[in-house]
Motif scaffolding. Structure first.
Motif, PDB file in Angstrom:
ATOM      1  N   SER A   1      -3.933   1.751  10.522  1.00 27.84           N
ATOM      2  CA  SER A   1      -4.636   0.786  11.382  1.00 27.84           C
ATOM      3  C   SER A   1      -4.045  -0.617  11.334  1.00 27.84           C
ATOM      4  O   SER A   1      -3.912  -1.277  12.367  1.00 27.84           O
ATOM      5  CB  SER A   1      -6.117   0.724  11.002  1.00 27.84           C
ATOM      6  OG  SER A   1      -6.733   1.942  11.325  1.00 27.84           O
ATOM      7  N   SER A   2      -3.707  -1.056  10.152  1.00 26.78           N
ATOM      8  CA  SER A   2      -3.219  -2.427  10.011  1.00 26.78           C
ATOM      9  C   SER A   2      -1.905  -2.589  10.796  1.00 26.78           C
ATOM     10  O   SER A   2      -1.739  -3.530  11.578  1.00 26.78           O
ATOM     11  CB  SER A   2      -3.049  -2.706   8.526  1.00 26.78           C
ATOM     12  OG  SER A   2      -2.458  -3.914   8.339  1.00 26.78           O
TER      13      SER A   2
ATOM     14  N   PHE B   1     -15.196   3.673  12.136  1.00 34.07           N
ATOM     15  CA  PHE B   1     -14.524   2.853  11.142  1.00 34.07           C
ATOM     16  C   PHE B   1     -14.897   3.411   9.774  1.00 34.07           C
ATOM     17  O   PHE B   1     -16.054   3.789   9.550  1.00 34.07           O
ATOM     18  CB  PHE B   1     -15.043   1.413  11.162  1.00 34.07           C
ATOM     19  CG  PHE B   1     -14.371   0.498  12.141  1.00 34.07           C
ATOM     20  CD1 PHE B   1     -13.012   0.231  12.057  1.00 34.07           C
ATOM     21  CD2 PHE B   1     -15.112  -0.139  13.124  1.00 34.07           C
ATOM     22  CE1 PHE B   1     -12.404  -0.643  12.944  1.00 34.07           C
ATOM     23  CE2 PHE B   1     -14.521  -1.009  14.015  1.00 34.07           C
ATOM     24  CZ  PHE B   1     -13.157  -1.267  13.924  1.00 34.07           C
TER      25      PHE B   1
ATOM     26  N   ASP C   1     -12.443  -5.094  16.405  1.00 32.22           N
ATOM     27  CA  ASP C   1     -13.834  -5.390  16.786  1.00 32.22           C
ATOM     28  C   ASP C   1     -14.060  -5.467  18.305  1.00 32.22           C
ATOM     29  O   ASP C   1     -15.064  -4.951  18.794  1.00 32.22           O
ATOM     30  CB  ASP C   1     -14.303  -6.703  16.136  1.00 32.22           C
ATOM     31  CG  ASP C   1     -14.675  -6.517  14.672  1.00 32.22           C
ATOM     32  OD1 ASP C   1     -14.825  -5.361  14.236  1.00 32.22           O
ATOM     33  OD2 ASP C   1     -14.821  -7.530  13.968  1.00 32.22           O
TER      34      ASP C   1
ATOM     35  N   GLU D   1       0.838  -1.192   0.000  1.00 27.87           N
ATOM     36  CA  GLU D   1       0.000   0.000   0.000  1.00 27.87           C
ATOM     37  C   GLU D   1       0.874   1.244   0.000  1.00 27.87           C
ATOM     38  O   GLU D   1       1.742   1.380   0.850  1.00 27.87           O
ATOM     39  CB  GLU D   1      -0.887   0.026   1.247  1.00 27.87           C
ATOM     40  CG  GLU D   1      -2.013  -0.966   1.177  1.00 27.87           C
ATOM     41  CD  GLU D   1      -2.905  -0.905   2.404  1.00 27.87           C
ATOM     42  OE1 GLU D   1      -2.678  -0.035   3.281  1.00 27.87           O
ATOM     43  OE2 GLU D   1      -3.832  -1.705   2.479  1.00 27.87           O
TER      44      GLU D   1
ATOM     45  N   HIS E   1     -19.118  -0.421   8.256  1.00 27.17           N
ATOM     46  CA  HIS E   1     -18.571   0.498   7.259  1.00 27.17           C
ATOM     47  C   HIS E   1     -18.380  -0.212   5.913  1.00 27.17           C
ATOM     48  O   HIS E   1     -18.653   0.333   4.858  1.00 27.17           O
ATOM     49  CB  HIS E   1     -17.233   1.046   7.766  1.00 27.17           C
ATOM     50  CG  HIS E   1     -16.295  -0.002   8.312  1.00 27.17           C
ATOM     51  ND1 HIS E   1     -16.699  -0.945   9.217  1.00 27.17           N
ATOM     52  CD2 HIS E   1     -14.992  -0.278   8.043  1.00 27.17           C
ATOM     53  CE1 HIS E   1     -15.682  -1.744   9.491  1.00 27.17           C
ATOM     54  NE2 HIS E   1     -14.641  -1.368   8.789  1.00 27.17           N
ATOM     55  N   ARG E   2     -17.917  -1.469   5.980  1.00 28.53           N
ATOM     56  CA  ARG E   2     -17.677  -2.246   4.755  1.00 28.53           C
ATOM     57  C   ARG E   2     -18.995  -2.516   4.023  1.00 28.53           C
ATOM     58  O   ARG E   2     -19.095  -2.402   2.821  1.00 28.53           O
ATOM     59  CB  ARG E   2     -16.996  -3.559   5.143  1.00 28.53           C
ATOM     60  CG  ARG E   2     -16.447  -4.354   3.987  1.00 28.53           C
ATOM     61  CD  ARG E   2     -15.445  -5.377   4.465  1.00 28.53           C
ATOM     62  NE  ARG E   2     -14.343  -4.752   5.161  1.00 28.53           N
ATOM     63  CZ  ARG E   2     -14.152  -4.815   6.485  1.00 28.53           C
ATOM     64  NH1 ARG E   2     -14.955  -5.506   7.251  1.00 28.53           N
ATOM     65  NH2 ARG E   2     -13.143  -4.183   7.035  1.00 28.53           N
TER      66      ARG E   2
ATOM     67  N   GLU F   1     -10.315  -3.040  -1.250  1.00 25.67           N
ATOM     68  CA  GLU F   1     -10.942  -2.287  -0.153  1.00 25.67           C
ATOM     69  C   GLU F   1      -9.882  -1.948   0.874  1.00 25.67           C
ATOM     70  O   GLU F   1      -9.024  -2.776   1.184  1.00 25.67           O
ATOM     71  CB  GLU F   1     -12.051  -3.143   0.467  1.00 25.67           C
ATOM     72  CG  GLU F   1     -12.859  -2.422   1.504  1.00 25.67           C
ATOM     73  CD  GLU F   1     -12.494  -2.827   2.916  1.00 25.67           C
ATOM     74  OE1 GLU F   1     -13.335  -2.696   3.782  1.00 25.67           O
ATOM     75  OE2 GLU F   1     -11.335  -3.264   3.173  1.00 25.67           O
TER      76      GLU F   1
ATOM     77  N   PHE G   1     -12.760  -9.600  13.937  1.00 29.79           N
ATOM     78  CA  PHE G   1     -11.306  -9.504  13.789  1.00 29.79           C
ATOM     79  C   PHE G   1     -10.847  -8.093  14.155  1.00 29.79           C
ATOM     80  O   PHE G   1     -11.662  -7.210  14.437  1.00 29.79           O
ATOM     81  CB  PHE G   1     -10.892  -9.858  12.343  1.00 29.79           C
ATOM     82  CG  PHE G   1     -11.294  -8.814  11.331  1.00 29.79           C
ATOM     83  CD1 PHE G   1     -12.588  -8.727  10.862  1.00 29.79           C
ATOM     84  CD2 PHE G   1     -10.364  -7.888  10.851  1.00 29.79           C
ATOM     85  CE1 PHE G   1     -12.961  -7.751   9.946  1.00 29.79           C
ATOM     86  CE2 PHE G   1     -10.721  -6.912   9.925  1.00 29.79           C
ATOM     87  CZ  PHE G   1     -12.026  -6.845   9.477  1.00 29.79           C
ATOM     88  N   GLY G   2      -9.546  -7.899  14.141  1.00 31.31           N
ATOM     89  CA  GLY G   2      -8.973  -6.570  14.328  1.00 31.31           C
ATOM     90  C   GLY G   2      -9.476  -5.863  15.575  1.00 31.31           C
ATOM     91  O   GLY G   2      -9.489  -6.428  16.681  1.00 31.31           O
TER      92      GLY G   2
ATOM     93  N   GLY H   1     -10.029   1.469   8.046  1.00 34.91           N
ATOM     94  CA  GLY H   1      -9.277   1.856   9.237  1.00 34.91           C
ATOM     95  C   GLY H   1     -10.184   2.384  10.334  1.00 34.91           C
ATOM     96  O   GLY H   1     -11.360   2.687  10.113  1.00 34.91           O
TER      97      GLY H   1
ATOM     98  N   PHE I   1      -2.508  -2.256  14.566  1.00 31.11           N
ATOM     99  CA  PHE I   1      -3.114  -3.467  15.126  1.00 31.11           C
ATOM    100  C   PHE I   1      -2.061  -4.555  15.321  1.00 31.11           C
ATOM    101  O   PHE I   1      -2.026  -5.225  16.346  1.00 31.11           O
ATOM    102  CB  PHE I   1      -4.264  -3.982  14.262  1.00 31.11           C
ATOM    103  CG  PHE I   1      -4.908  -5.186  14.879  1.00 31.11           C
ATOM    104  CD1 PHE I   1      -5.722  -5.054  15.990  1.00 31.11           C
ATOM    105  CD2 PHE I   1      -4.624  -6.456  14.402  1.00 31.11           C
ATOM    106  CE1 PHE I   1      -6.269  -6.170  16.613  1.00 31.11           C
ATOM    107  CE2 PHE I   1      -5.162  -7.575  15.024  1.00 31.11           C
ATOM    108  CZ  PHE I   1      -5.993  -7.420  16.127  1.00 31.11           C
TER     109      PHE I   1
HETATM  110  P1  IMP Z   1      -6.780  -3.165   5.691  1.00 32.58           P
HETATM  111  O1  IMP Z   1      -7.906  -2.441   5.042  1.00 32.58           O
HETATM  112  O2  IMP Z   1      -6.792  -4.628   5.350  1.00 32.58           O
HETATM  113  O3  IMP Z   1      -5.463  -2.482   5.500  1.00 32.58           O
HETATM  114  O4  IMP Z   1      -7.089  -3.185   7.239  1.00 32.58           O
HETATM  115  C1  IMP Z   1      -6.943  -2.101   8.062  1.00 32.58           C
HETATM  116  C2  IMP Z   1      -6.989  -2.482   9.520  1.00 32.58           C
HETATM  117  O5  IMP Z   1      -8.094  -1.798  10.096  1.00 32.58           O
HETATM  118  C3  IMP Z   1      -7.207  -3.952   9.826  1.00 32.58           C
HETATM  119  O6  IMP Z   1      -6.014  -4.642  10.015  1.00 32.58           O
HETATM  120  C4  IMP Z   1      -7.967  -3.908  11.129  1.00 32.58           C
HETATM  121  O7  IMP Z   1      -7.050  -3.834  12.182  1.00 32.58           O
HETATM  122  C5  IMP Z   1      -8.724  -2.596  11.034  1.00 32.58           C
HETATM  123  N1  IMP Z   1     -10.111  -2.846  10.593  1.00 32.58           N
HETATM  124  C6  IMP Z   1     -10.654  -2.558   9.383  1.00 32.58           C
HETATM  125  N2  IMP Z   1     -11.933  -2.942   9.324  1.00 32.58           N
HETATM  126  C7  IMP Z   1     -12.189  -3.495  10.533  1.00 32.58           C
HETATM  127  C8  IMP Z   1     -13.348  -4.109  11.080  1.00 32.58           C
HETATM  128  O8  IMP Z   1     -14.414  -4.256  10.467  1.00 32.58           O
HETATM  129  N3  IMP Z   1     -13.225  -4.555  12.339  1.00 32.58           N
HETATM  130  C9  IMP Z   1     -12.087  -4.452  13.066  1.00 32.58           C
HETATM  131  N4  IMP Z   1     -10.976  -3.910  12.599  1.00 32.58           N
HETATM  132  C10 IMP Z   1     -11.029  -3.429  11.338  1.00 32.58           C
END
Ligand code: IMP
Length: 179
Positions: free
Chosen positions: A79-80, A105, A141, A34, A163-164, A62, A138-139, A65, A83
Motif C-alpha cells: 500500500s505504501s 483497511f 482516505d 520493511e 482499523h488502527r 504498526e 491521509f493516504g 494497508g 500510494f
Molecule cells: P504503513 O503502515 O505506514 O506502511 O502505511 C501503509 C499505507 O497504507 C499508507 O501509506 C497509506 O497509503 C495506507 N493506509 C494505511 N492506513 C491508512 C488509513 O488509515 N487511511 C488511508 N490510508 C491508509
C-alpha cells in the motif's frame, strides 16, 4: 513504552487513546526498512525482530494497508509504495468499470515487551468510492467509503472506527495490567 513510527498522525492518535488506558507512550521517529512478505502480520513481526536487536526496552510498531476484493487484495502489503506511485487516481483507474467495490483497511501492531513479540490486528470494511472525496486524513482516505462518507470526509470521526483504532484498543486493553 515507545511507539516507533515516522508518521506523526499515527503517533498522535495512539497517544490520545493510550491516555484513556493510563498508558504513557513516547515517540521514536525512526524509519526502518520493511522486510518483504505476503502478510502484514509477518512484515510487522519481522520488522519488530530486527528493531529488537537494537532497542531493548518495550516498543511497538504498526503496519497497515488497503485490501481491495476485486483486485485480489491488492495493494495490501504494498500500500505504501502503491500510494506513492499511482496514488488514489491510479486505484480509481484500476477500478474503472468494476462493480464489486468492497475493500478493507487492516492494521497490525507488533509489540516487543522486552523479551518476546506479540501482534494485534484491526480491520474496517468499506468500499472504493467512484471518485476522490474529502480533504481530511491521509493516504487512501479520500477513496475509502465508510457508509455514505469517505474517511477523508469524516475527519476525527474516522479515528473512532478505524482499523488502527481497533488494533490499538485490543493492544492497550491486553497490556493494561502490565504497566
Ligand atoms: P504503513 O503502515 O505506514 O506502511 O502505511 C501503509 C499505507 O497504507 C499508507 O501509506 C497509506 O497509503 C495506507 N493506509 C494505511 N492506513 C491508512 C488509513 O488509515 N487511511 C488511508 N490510508 C491508509
Amino acid at each position: 513504552m515507545i511507539f516507533i513510527t515516522s508518521n506523526e498522525g499515527k503517533f498522535r492518535e495512539a497517544k490520545a487513546l493510550a491516555e484513556k488506558f493510563s498508558i504513557e507512550i513516547e515517540w521514536l521517529r525512526m524509519e526502518y526498512e520493511e522486510p518483504q512478505g505476503f502478510e502484514l502480520e509477518e512484515i510487522a513481526k519481522r520488522s519488530a525482530e530486527i528493531i529488537a536487536n537494537r532497542i531493548k526496552e518495550p516498543f511497538f510498531i504498526e503496519d497497515s494497508g488497503l485490501f481491495i476484493e476485486a483486485l485480489k487484495g491488492f495493494p495490501g502489503p504494498y500500500s505504501s509504495y502503491v500510494f506513492k506511485t499511482i496514488g488514489n487516481e491510479g486505484i480509481l483507474k484500476l477500478m474503472a468499470g468494476i462493480e464489486n467495490r468492497k475493500a478493507y483497511f487492516k492494521a497490525v501492531i507488533a509489540y516487543f515487551d522486552g523479551s518476546k513479540i506479540r501482534t494485534f490486528d484491526g480491520v474496517v470494511y468499506g468500499e472504493i468510492a467512484l471518485e476522490i472525496r474529502g480533504e481530511k486524513g491521509f493516504g487512501f482516505d479520500p477513496i475509502f467509503l465508510y457508509g455514505r462518507q469517505t474517511f477523508a470526509e469524516m475527519g476525527e470521526e474516522k479515528n473512532l472506527v478505524s482499523h488502527r483504532r481497533i488494533a490499538l484498543e485490543k493492544f492497550f486493553s491486553s497490556i493494561k495490567g502490565e504497566f
